[in-house]
Scaffold this active site. Sequence first.
Site, PDB file in Angstrom:
ATOM      1  N   TYR A 104       0.845  -1.193   0.000  1.00 20.51           N
ATOM      2  CA  TYR A 104       0.000   0.000   0.000  1.00 20.51           C
ATOM      3  C   TYR A 104       0.884   1.248   0.000  1.00 20.51           C
ATOM      4  CZ  TYR A 104      -3.716  -3.243   1.239  1.00 20.51           C
ATOM      5  OH  TYR A 104      -4.610  -4.283   1.232  1.00 20.51           O
ATOM      6  N   ASN A 127     -12.512  -1.322  -4.518  1.00 23.52           N
ATOM      7  CA  ASN A 127     -12.336  -1.613  -5.940  1.00 23.52           C
ATOM      8  C   ASN A 127     -13.547  -2.407  -6.438  1.00 23.52           C
ATOM      9  OD1 ASN A 127     -11.540  -2.610  -8.450  1.00 23.52           O
ATOM     10  ND2 ASN A 127      -9.931  -3.908  -7.622  1.00 23.52           N
ATOM     11  N   CYS A 135      -6.344  -5.724  -7.363  1.00 19.48           N
ATOM     12  CA  CYS A 135      -6.082  -5.355  -5.977  1.00 19.48           C
ATOM     13  C   CYS A 135      -5.472  -6.513  -5.189  1.00 19.48           C
ATOM     14  CB  CYS A 135      -7.351  -4.840  -5.317  1.00 19.48           C
ATOM     15  SG  CYS A 135      -8.760  -5.945  -5.447  1.00 19.48           S
ATOM     16  N   HIS A 136      -5.603  -7.741  -5.714  1.00 16.72           N
ATOM     17  CA  HIS A 136      -5.003  -8.894  -5.033  1.00 16.72           C
ATOM     18  C   HIS A 136      -3.474  -8.826  -5.051  1.00 16.72           C
ATOM     19  CE1 HIS A 136      -5.372 -10.134  -9.275  1.00 16.72           C
ATOM     20  NE2 HIS A 136      -4.288 -10.863  -9.059  1.00 16.72           N
ATOM     21  N   GLU A 162      -0.522 -16.450 -10.704  1.00 16.61           N
ATOM     22  CA  GLU A 162       0.210 -15.445 -11.485  1.00 16.61           C
ATOM     23  C   GLU A 162       1.718 -15.540 -11.308  1.00 16.61           C
ATOM     24  OE1 GLU A 162      -1.434 -11.632 -10.448  1.00 16.61           O
ATOM     25  OE2 GLU A 162      -3.303 -12.021 -11.549  1.00 16.61           O
TER      26      GLU A 162
END
Length: 168
Positions: A104, A127, A135-136, A162
């Site tokens: 953040y 979001n 946002c993950h 990912e």
Amino acid sequence: MNLFQMTLETPSGPLSILYDATDTVYHIDFPDQGERQERLLKRRFKNFQLTDQDSAALAQPLQAYFAGDLPALQEIPVKTGGTVFQRKVWQALRAIPIGTTCSYRDLAYQIGQPRAVRAVANANANNPISLLIPCHRVIGSDGTLTGYAGGLKRKEWLLRHEGAISQV
């Protein structure tokens, strides 16, 4: 506001996608997370109507993503709504490369507001288009997985999928 809604089965659970007649996505959520979707939609539109309808144009890239074609989501058009600040945060989220994470604090610096860490976290939490606005990929400054509207297990699954965290 009239929106179409479809539910797509994914390896991390059902995914609710709300979109318009041009296949522009307005909201994505995991329906098992309670009333979040309805709360965010009411805040954004006050009045809205949902019609169940599938979209092959949206299902195809989403299914491709879950099958391993990670960049497949990048071309899906979105319409976020939100404040100027929120849109700035959400744009920065879309710029986080696949397979990486940031904190953040990093995000606050990226948008030129290093003291706005809490506001960045709040924008992240609100979001409306999770997954497409990733946002993950935001984690705690100490590297720990922190809050995610879809739940921490789902966040961990997405980050492993990912390649952002190892497949231990």
